[in-house]
Design an enzyme around this catalytic site. Structure first.
Site, PDB file in Angstrom:
ATOM      1  N   PRO A   7      40.704  35.899  45.657  1.00  0.00           N
ATOM      2  CG  PRO A   7      38.407  35.532  45.458  1.00  0.00           C
ATOM      3  CD  PRO A   7      39.629  35.064  46.197  1.00  0.00           C
ATOM      4  CG  ASN A   8      39.031  41.207  44.459  1.00  0.00           C
ATOM      5  OD1 ASN A   8      38.834  41.485  43.279  1.00  0.00           O
ATOM      6  ND2 ASN A   8      38.065  40.772  45.255  1.00  0.00           N
ATOM      7  CB  ALA A  46      35.982  38.527  49.968  1.00  0.00           C
ATOM      8  NE  ARG A  78      39.198  45.938  56.406  1.00  0.00           N
ATOM      9  CZ  ARG A  78      39.436  45.495  55.164  1.00  0.00           C
ATOM     10  NH1 ARG A  78      40.220  44.449  54.972  1.00  0.00           N
ATOM     11  NH2 ARG A  78      38.887  46.102  54.128  1.00  0.00           N
TER      12      ARG A  78
HETATM   13  C1  DQA Z   1      42.183  40.152  53.377  1.00  0.00           C
HETATM   14  C2  DQA Z   1      40.990  40.534  54.246  1.00  0.00           C
HETATM   15  C3  DQA Z   1      39.674  40.149  53.566  1.00  0.00           C
HETATM   16  O1  DQA Z   1      38.576  40.558  54.364  1.00  0.00           O
HETATM   17  C4  DQA Z   1      39.552  40.847  52.222  1.00  0.00           C
HETATM   18  O2  DQA Z   1      38.382  40.448  51.560  1.00  0.00           O
HETATM   19  C5  DQA Z   1      40.744  40.660  51.365  1.00  0.00           C
HETATM   20  C6  DQA Z   1      42.067  40.744  51.977  1.00  0.00           C
HETATM   21  C7  DQA Z   1      43.509  40.631  53.992  1.00  0.00           C
HETATM   22  O3  DQA Z   1      44.571  40.160  53.545  1.00  0.00           O
HETATM   23  O4  DQA Z   1      43.520  41.496  54.869  1.00  0.00           O
HETATM   24  O5  DQA Z   1      40.640  40.520  50.160  1.00  0.00           O
HETATM   25  O6  DQA Z   1      42.233  38.727  53.282  1.00  0.00           O
END
Ligand code: DQA
Length: 147
Positions: A11-12, A78, A108
């Protein structure tokens, strides 16, 4: 060595390049995939790639990789921190499994400190930005070479 590698993005990650560039950099997912594919094909591997914002799509891609791919490299976004279903799917895949992150989740927010996937992957590469993908490919290559 040869074979197909499944490169998964959760996602994203379709928004890479514009999403929080101070954390994830300005490289787009297309560029990460292109670079990974170039490294893999120079070493004799092919790459099947998928990005999805839906957990079930990622799980089905893992199922389809069973018996057809030699490795899975995944940045689950995530879902890394929440998805027991994706972990269970990965546990059914016998090949090499590498978890990748551009940022370093351990450095983080606390909710990012847990990876549901950690227990079923060979290892995790995090915090190297775009280089994380290069290092993930190198890990796949070396593990397969040694096996
Ligand atoms: C991520 C780290 C994850 O915590 C976050 O939700 C992401 C990107 C990274 O590539 O650093 O979407 O996977």
């Amino acid at each position: 060595m040869s074979g197909e590698i499944l490169l998964l993005a959760g996602p994203n990650l379709n928004l890479l390049g514009e999403r929080s560039p101070e954390i994830y950099g300005t490289t787009t997912l297309l560029e990460h995939v292109g670079r990974f594919r170039a490294l893999a094909s120079a070493a004799g591997f092919s790459v099947r790639d998928l990005q999805s914002n839906f957990e079930g799509d990622l799980i089905e891609a893992v199922h389809a990789a069973r018996g057809t791919c030699v490795a899975i490299v995944l940045n689950a976004g995530a879902l890394t921190h929440t998805s027991w279903a994706l972990r269970d799917a990965l546990a059914t895949f016998d090949g090499v499994k590498i978890e990748v992150h551009l940022s370093s989740p351990a450095a983080r927010e606390p909710f990012r400190h847990v990876s549901t996937l950690a227990g079923v992957v060979n290892g995790s590469i995090a915090g190297f930005g775009a280089l994380s993908y290069d290092l993930a490919f190198e890990a796949v290559r070396r593990i397969l070479d040694a096996s």
